[in-house]
Design a protein around this motif. Structure first.
Motif, PDB file in Angstrom:
ATOM      1  N   ALA A  39      34.477  20.608  41.853  1.00 57.83           N
ATOM      2  CA  ALA A  39      35.232  21.605  42.601  1.00 57.83           C
ATOM      3  C   ALA A  39      34.299  22.363  43.517  1.00 57.83           C
ATOM      4  CB  ALA A  39      35.923  22.583  41.643  1.00 57.83           C
ATOM      5  N   SER A  40      34.867  22.858  44.611  1.00 56.80           N
ATOM      6  CA  SER A  40      34.108  23.778  45.441  1.00 56.80           C
ATOM      7  C   SER A  40      33.703  24.971  44.587  1.00 56.80           C
ATOM      8  CB  SER A  40      34.971  24.259  46.604  1.00 56.80           C
ATOM      9  OG  SER A  40      35.408  23.168  47.366  1.00 56.80           O
ATOM     10  N   LYS A  41      32.546  25.546  44.861  1.00 62.14           N
ATOM     11  CA  LYS A  41      32.052  26.607  43.989  1.00 62.14           C
ATOM     12  C   LYS A  41      31.455  27.725  44.815  1.00 62.14           C
ATOM     13  CE  LYS A  41      28.842  27.385  40.142  1.00 62.14           C
ATOM     14  NZ  LYS A  41      27.871  26.757  39.254  1.00 62.14           N
ATOM     15  N   ARG A  42      31.828  28.953  44.452  1.00 62.58           N
ATOM     16  CA  ARG A  42      31.222  30.127  45.060  1.00 62.58           C
ATOM     17  C   ARG A  42      30.875  31.103  43.951  1.00 62.58           C
ATOM     18  NH1 ARG A  42      31.207  31.423  50.159  1.00 62.58           N
ATOM     19  NH2 ARG A  42      31.292  33.613  49.654  1.00 62.58           N
ATOM     20  N   VAL A  43      29.778  31.767  44.098  1.00 59.92           N
ATOM     21  CA  VAL A  43      29.370  32.737  43.093  1.00 59.92           C
ATOM     22  C   VAL A  43      29.262  34.132  43.680  1.00 59.92           C
ATOM     23  CG1 VAL A  43      28.198  31.039  41.669  1.00 59.92           C
ATOM     24  CG2 VAL A  43      26.934  32.171  43.496  1.00 59.92           C
ATOM     25  N   SER A  44      29.578  34.266  44.957  1.00 66.50           N
ATOM     26  CA  SER A  44      29.556  35.588  45.566  1.00 66.50           C
ATOM     27  C   SER A  44      30.619  35.647  46.642  1.00 66.50           C
ATOM     28  CB  SER A  44      28.190  35.870  46.184  1.00 66.50           C
ATOM     29  OG  SER A  44      27.916  34.957  47.223  1.00 66.50           O
ATOM     30  N   SER A  45      30.856  36.824  47.164  1.00 71.14           N
ATOM     31  CA  SER A  45      31.834  36.982  48.224  1.00 71.14           C
ATOM     32  C   SER A  45      31.304  36.376  49.513  1.00 71.14           C
ATOM     33  CB  SER A  45      32.124  38.471  48.434  1.00 71.14           C
ATOM     34  OG  SER A  45      30.977  39.106  48.948  1.00 71.14           O
ATOM     35  N   PRO A  46      32.217  36.131  50.516  1.00 67.31           N
ATOM     36  CA  PRO A  46      31.751  35.531  51.772  1.00 67.31           C
ATOM     37  C   PRO A  46      30.603  36.305  52.418  1.00 67.31           C
ATOM     38  CG  PRO A  46      34.136  35.495  51.661  1.00 67.31           C
ATOM     39  CD  PRO A  46      33.671  36.287  50.484  1.00 67.31           C
ATOM     40  N   SER A  47      30.521  37.594  52.193  1.00 66.47           N
ATOM     41  CA  SER A  47      29.440  38.384  52.784  1.00 66.47           C
ATOM     42  C   SER A  47      28.133  38.230  52.029  1.00 66.47           C
ATOM     43  CB  SER A  47      29.834  39.866  52.795  1.00 66.47           C
ATOM     44  OG  SER A  47      29.952  40.349  51.471  1.00 66.47           O
ATOM     45  N   GLY A  48      28.214  37.599  50.849  1.00 64.66           N
ATOM     46  CA  GLY A  48      27.027  37.447  50.019  1.00 64.66           C
ATOM     47  C   GLY A  48      26.855  38.591  49.047  1.00 64.66           C
ATOM     48  N   ALA A  49      27.671  39.629  49.160  1.00 70.61           N
ATOM     49  CA  ALA A  49      27.572  40.777  48.258  1.00 70.61           C
ATOM     50  C   ALA A  49      28.556  40.626  47.113  1.00 70.61           C
ATOM     51  CB  ALA A  49      27.864  42.061  49.033  1.00 70.61           C
ATOM     52  N   ALA A  50      28.308  41.344  46.042  1.00 75.17           N
ATOM     53  CA  ALA A  50      29.239  41.323  44.918  1.00 75.17           C
ATOM     54  C   ALA A  50      30.580  41.888  45.358  1.00 75.17           C
ATOM     55  CB  ALA A  50      28.664  42.146  43.758  1.00 75.17           C
ATOM     56  N   ASP A  51      31.633  41.316  44.846  1.00 75.46           N
ATOM     57  CA  ASP A  51      32.989  41.712  45.242  1.00 75.46           C
ATOM     58  C   ASP A  51      33.773  42.048  43.978  1.00 75.46           C
ATOM     59  OD1 ASP A  51      35.576  41.967  46.129  1.00 75.46           O
ATOM     60  OD2 ASP A  51      35.412  40.356  47.605  1.00 75.46           O
ATOM     61  N   GLU A  52      34.181  43.301  43.861  1.00 73.86           N
ATOM     62  CA  GLU A  52      34.882  43.728  42.652  1.00 73.86           C
ATOM     63  C   GLU A  52      36.208  43.008  42.474  1.00 73.86           C
ATOM     64  OE1 GLU A  52      35.278  47.929  42.799  1.00 73.86           O
ATOM     65  OE2 GLU A  52      33.145  48.330  42.531  1.00 73.86           O
ATOM     66  N   ASP A  53      36.776  42.464  43.564  1.00 73.81           N
ATOM     67  CA  ASP A  53      38.061  41.793  43.462  1.00 73.81           C
ATOM     68  C   ASP A  53      37.937  40.350  43.006  1.00 73.81           C
ATOM     69  OD1 ASP A  53      39.416  44.056  44.296  1.00 73.81           O
ATOM     70  OD2 ASP A  53      39.216  43.544  46.420  1.00 73.81           O
ATOM     71  N   VAL A  54      36.733  39.812  42.985  1.00 73.38           N
ATOM     72  CA  VAL A  54      36.541  38.440  42.555  1.00 73.38           C
ATOM     73  C   VAL A  54      36.623  38.394  41.024  1.00 73.38           C
ATOM     74  CG1 VAL A  54      34.937  36.497  42.500  1.00 73.38           C
ATOM     75  CG2 VAL A  54      35.133  37.907  44.563  1.00 73.38           C
ATOM     76  N   PRO A  55      37.454  37.521  40.469  1.00 73.22           N
ATOM     77  CA  PRO A  55      37.576  37.467  39.015  1.00 73.22           C
ATOM     78  C   PRO A  55      36.279  36.992  38.371  1.00 73.22           C
ATOM     79  CG  PRO A  55      38.727  35.628  40.027  1.00 73.22           C
ATOM     80  CD  PRO A  55      38.315  36.533  41.143  1.00 73.22           C
ATOM     81  N   SER A  56      36.117  37.303  37.112  1.00 72.94           N
ATOM     82  CA  SER A  56      34.914  36.877  36.405  1.00 72.94           C
ATOM     83  C   SER A  56      34.871  35.356  36.333  1.00 72.94           C
ATOM     84  CB  SER A  56      34.886  37.465  34.995  1.00 72.94           C
ATOM     85  OG  SER A  56      35.992  36.995  34.238  1.00 72.94           O
ATOM     86  N   ALA A  57      33.663  34.837  36.188  1.00 73.31           N
ATOM     87  CA  ALA A  57      33.499  33.393  36.149  1.00 73.31           C
ATOM     88  C   ALA A  57      34.198  32.777  34.945  1.00 73.31           C
ATOM     89  CB  ALA A  57      32.020  33.038  36.138  1.00 73.31           C
ATOM     90  N   LYS A  58      34.241  33.503  33.854  1.00 76.08           N
ATOM     91  CA  LYS A  58      34.873  32.999  32.638  1.00 76.08           C
ATOM     92  C   LYS A  58      36.137  33.795  32.358  1.00 76.08           C
ATOM     93  CE  LYS A  58      31.614  30.014  31.797  1.00 76.08           C
ATOM     94  NZ  LYS A  58      31.876  28.561  31.936  1.00 76.08           N
ATOM     95  N   GLY A  59      37.221  33.099  32.109  1.00 77.50           N
ATOM     96  CA  GLY A  59      38.494  33.738  31.802  1.00 77.50           C
ATOM     97  C   GLY A  59      39.000  33.321  30.435  1.00 77.50           C
ATOM     98  N   SER A  60      40.290  33.539  30.225  1.00 75.67           N
ATOM     99  CA  SER A  60      40.893  33.162  28.948  1.00 75.67           C
ATOM    100  C   SER A  60      42.381  32.916  29.149  1.00 75.67           C
ATOM    101  CB  SER A  60      40.681  34.256  27.891  1.00 75.67           C
ATOM    102  OG  SER A  60      41.344  35.457  28.278  1.00 75.67           O
ATOM    103  N   ALA A  61      42.955  32.156  28.245  1.00 78.31           N
ATOM    104  CA  ALA A  61      44.401  31.907  28.226  1.00 78.31           C
ATOM    105  C   ALA A  61      44.825  31.770  26.775  1.00 78.31           C
ATOM    106  CB  ALA A  61      44.748  30.648  29.011  1.00 78.31           C
ATOM    107  N   LYS A  62      45.727  32.639  26.363  1.00 74.90           N
ATOM    108  CA  LYS A  62      46.162  32.668  24.967  1.00 74.90           C
ATOM    109  C   LYS A  62      47.680  32.652  24.908  1.00 74.90           C
ATOM    110  CE  LYS A  62      46.162  35.677  20.881  1.00 74.90           C
ATOM    111  NZ  LYS A  62      45.742  37.001  20.355  1.00 74.90           N
ATOM    112  N   VAL A  63      48.238  31.705  24.167  1.00 76.65           N
ATOM    113  CA  VAL A  63      49.680  31.669  23.957  1.00 76.65           C
ATOM    114  C   VAL A  63      50.041  32.781  22.976  1.00 76.65           C
ATOM    115  CG1 VAL A  63      51.617  30.331  23.068  1.00 76.65           C
ATOM    116  CG2 VAL A  63      49.853  29.208  24.445  1.00 76.65           C
TER     117      VAL A  63
END
Length: 388
Positions: A39-63
């Motif tokens: 998959a395409s991968k990005r670890v920072s915002s387009p500006s290169g700075a941290a972006d508070e709106d970007v979700p964390s790299a690791k998430g979760s899903a629980k039924v």
């Protein structure tokens, strides 16, 4: 629910049946390659700075609960204003109301003219943007001659089984086939009706802008080509070069995303731009050719065979049929911000439809009774899933 036990025999049978249709099972081949996602991968915002709106790299899903059980070939799902759910049965041609609290099921009616066969039947559902006043339910379905979209009045005051009015066909002539009938419909932020179609196995249709097959269509609620479409006001075509579009969703910035089946190698998540060509059949997955719009993310076909998608908590959530898992694809604007994650892998079987349920919740529909699964007691189900 206990984790599904898969025997070697069943696994071999699944490899023979699972392919690129609904999810392409009828024609896919196992290419023997690694099953790791790409998959395409990005670890920072387009500006290169941290972006508070970007979700964390690791998430979760629980039924968190099973909402309903014992559904037969469920396909489309729409949430009513009071929170109850409408679900279509692809093979039975019926629409059922599910009480979201108790799980009680009430058949509200059948859709005349549905001709289920192969991957065709009664598929996507959507509520009119003016549902509060017009009470119209839209459905995408296969007939003896085509795929079409109709709307029906839902009158809750009538007896159960008789609450659907006669279909008012708003759009017809979408090519039909035993495979690749598309079927997903959704109203966008612009209150226009979008429909994902398939090329029915006739690959040439995808590149033919005069054909309705292998496209995303954009229509008014009355079924006319929507104003501002890229190929003129008399064309319903919004994007083309698709194999079999099965998922449509908009993010918080009103960008349209779509999932579609690949054939032997790559399934795709695409960011849809009006008028763009998504490459099929010349390209499957990322081709790197300027005349085609590459997918934002891609998966081996045995990991995905994607159907419905939804946007929640900054990520696209993608239901996998052959892959039997729920994918999380975190976004940073128009790109993927971290590696996609798989959840619920082989726990509930094939997953068909995923719909936002508000906040950090999703409705998730299984698809074990569609003739390609291995149903267990209680299948098929609607699940409530908490995600982040």
């Amino acid at each position: 629910m206990e984790h599904r036990a898969v025997t070697a025999a069943l696994a071999a049978a699944a490899l023979l049946l699972a392919g690129g249709c609904s999810s392409g099972e009828a024609e896919r081949k196992d290419d023997g390659r690694s099953s790791s996602p790409s998959a395409s991968k990005r670890v920072s915002s387009p500006s290169g700075a941290a972006d508070e709106d970007v979700p964390s790299a690791k998430g979760s899903a629980k039924v968190v609960r099973t909402v309903a059980e014992d559904l037969k070939s469920p396909w489309g799902l729409a949430e009513l204003p009071d929170g109850d759910l409408l679900v279509s049965s692809r093979d039975e041609g019926t629409i059922t109301r599910v009480d979201a609290d108790s799980g009680r099921k009430t058949e509200i009616g059948s859709v005349p003219g549905v001709a289920p066969a192969g991957e065709g039947g009664l598929m996507g559902l959507a509520l009119s943007p003016a549902y509060a006043s017009d009470h119209m339910v839209y459905a995408y379905f296969t007939t003896e001659s085509d795929n079409r979209i109709a709307r029906m009045l839902y009158d809750e005051k009538k007896p159960a089984g008789e609450q659907l009015g006669a279909p008012d066909t708003v759009f017809k002539g979408i090519p039909k086939g035993f495979i690749h009938n598309g079927g997903r419909i959704a109203f966008g932020p612009d209150k226009m009706l979008y429909a994902g179609t398939g090329e029915t196995g006739d690959t040439g249709l995808a590149q033919d802008k005069e054909s309705l097959g292998g496209k995303i269509l954009r229509l008014t609620p009355d079924g006319e080509p929507a104003p501002g479409n890229p190929f003129g006001d008399d064309s319903p075509v919004y994007s083309y070069g698709h194999r079999n579009v099965q998922g449509l969703a908009w993010d918080e910035d009103k960008r349209l995303w779509a999932a579609e089946f690949g054939q032997n190698t790559w399934d795709e998540l695409n960011l849809i731009e009006p008028g763009d060509n998504y490459g099929w059949p010349s390209v499957e997955g990322k081709g790197g050719e300027s005349r085609f719009h590459d997918p934002v993310a891609q998966w081996r076909t045995d990991e995905a065979s994607p159907s419905g998608i939804a946007y929640a908590e900054g990520s696209i959530w993608m239901a996998g049929l052959r892959g039997k898992r729920l994918w999380r694809i975190p976004l940073d604007g128009t790109q993927v911000s971290a590696d996609p994650q798989a959840f619920l892998e082989d726990t509930y079987g094939r997953l068909r439809t995923v719909v936002p349920a508000g906040g950090d919740k999703l409705w998730l529909v299984t698809s074990e009774t569609d003739s390609r699964g291995t149903p267990e007691a209680g299948d098929d189900r609607i699940l409530e899933v908490e995600v982040k």
